[in-house]
Design a protein around this motif. Sequence first.
Motif, PDB file in Angstrom:
ATOM      1  N   LEU A 130      -5.470  -0.188   8.084  1.00  0.00           N
ATOM      2  CA  LEU A 130      -5.852  -0.060   6.741  1.00  0.00           C
ATOM      3  C   LEU A 130      -6.438   1.150   6.232  1.00  0.00           C
ATOM      4  O   LEU A 130      -6.019   1.898   5.352  1.00  0.00           O
ATOM      5  N   ILE A 139      -8.873  -0.817  -5.668  1.00  0.00           N
ATOM      6  CA  ILE A 139      -8.047  -1.783  -4.950  1.00  0.00           C
ATOM      7  C   ILE A 139      -9.015  -2.842  -4.429  1.00  0.00           C
ATOM      8  O   ILE A 139      -9.886  -2.551  -3.768  1.00  0.00           O
ATOM      9  N   LYS A 145      -3.798   3.938   5.876  1.00  0.00           N
ATOM     10  CA  LYS A 145      -3.113   3.734   4.682  1.00  0.00           C
ATOM     11  C   LYS A 145      -3.827   4.373   3.424  1.00  0.00           C
ATOM     12  O   LYS A 145      -3.539   5.095   2.366  1.00  0.00           O
ATOM     13  N   PHE A 146      -5.088   3.844   3.444  1.00  0.00           N
ATOM     14  CA  PHE A 146      -6.330   4.225   2.338  1.00  0.00           C
ATOM     15  C   PHE A 146      -6.258   5.669   2.432  1.00  0.00           C
ATOM     16  O   PHE A 146      -6.485   6.421   1.287  1.00  0.00           O
ATOM     17  N   LEU A 198       0.794  -1.125   0.025  1.00  0.00           N
ATOM     18  CA  LEU A 198       0.008  -0.082   0.054  1.00  0.00           C
ATOM     19  C   LEU A 198       0.751   1.275   0.086  1.00  0.00           C
ATOM     20  O   LEU A 198       0.345   2.433  -0.403  1.00  0.00           O
TER      21      LEU A 198
END
Length: 260
Positions: A103, A77, A106-107, A61
């Motif tokens: 998560l 993704i 990062k997103f 990522l």
Amino acid sequence: MVGDIQHIIIIQSLEPDEKQTGAELYDDVVNRRIEQLGDRSFIKSQAYFSANSKAEILAFLDNILNDINNRQNGLVIHFEMHGSSHLDGLITADGELISWLELVTKFRLINIATQNQLYLTMATCYGRYLFEGVDPELKSPYSGYISASQSVTVQEVMDSFGDVFERLIADGNLIRSYLASDAEGGRFFYKDSKTTFEQLMEHIIDRMRNDPSFKEEVLDHPALIMGKNMGIIDDAGLDYMMGKALADIYQRHKKAFEFE
């Protein structure tokens, strides 16, 4: 347009003895369909990544973010992994938990770098609970995502997302492709950042109306408490202050979900 996609990335983390649904989706649907359409395909780039551990996925990522200039104008993704039965994240091939917060962190960076054009599709059980990692004080980590709120079978995954990606490559819009696909009538649902924001505000309003402890938290100011205790501020005055507090919360959270 919202939902337009030019780039597809598939991330798989499954044990070797399991059906490799991510690899099959990439080879048999994505690559095949792009080759079939040639210049008529809306997709400008596609990539596949298989990982065993949490560290590998988080590092990948990071690599997406580092190369984000080459993935503008709509990025999806797709995750082929297992969802945690505790509803707190995704499980890697070697059994590690990647929490929703890890998560989402990062997103968010990727979504900011794409100006709110990151979309997520999750062929996982309980992927719907991704929204629990969202912090309403920070920028939205996605424009929208497709996921399930319950357990799903391998066949459901293959049928639903195979159909979505077949249509996406020919149409170029994830939302239209989802609405026309088998996934829309199954157990996979689309949710966007606007809906997340609206549901968040509904939850806050409900707590303001029905949760006395939340009211005290919102109005936790010495002058207000003293005024109420001395009878200077009546219930109507407190209701007015609650309205002002709600307006402030609304503006703060709305700013987090807006992109220029």
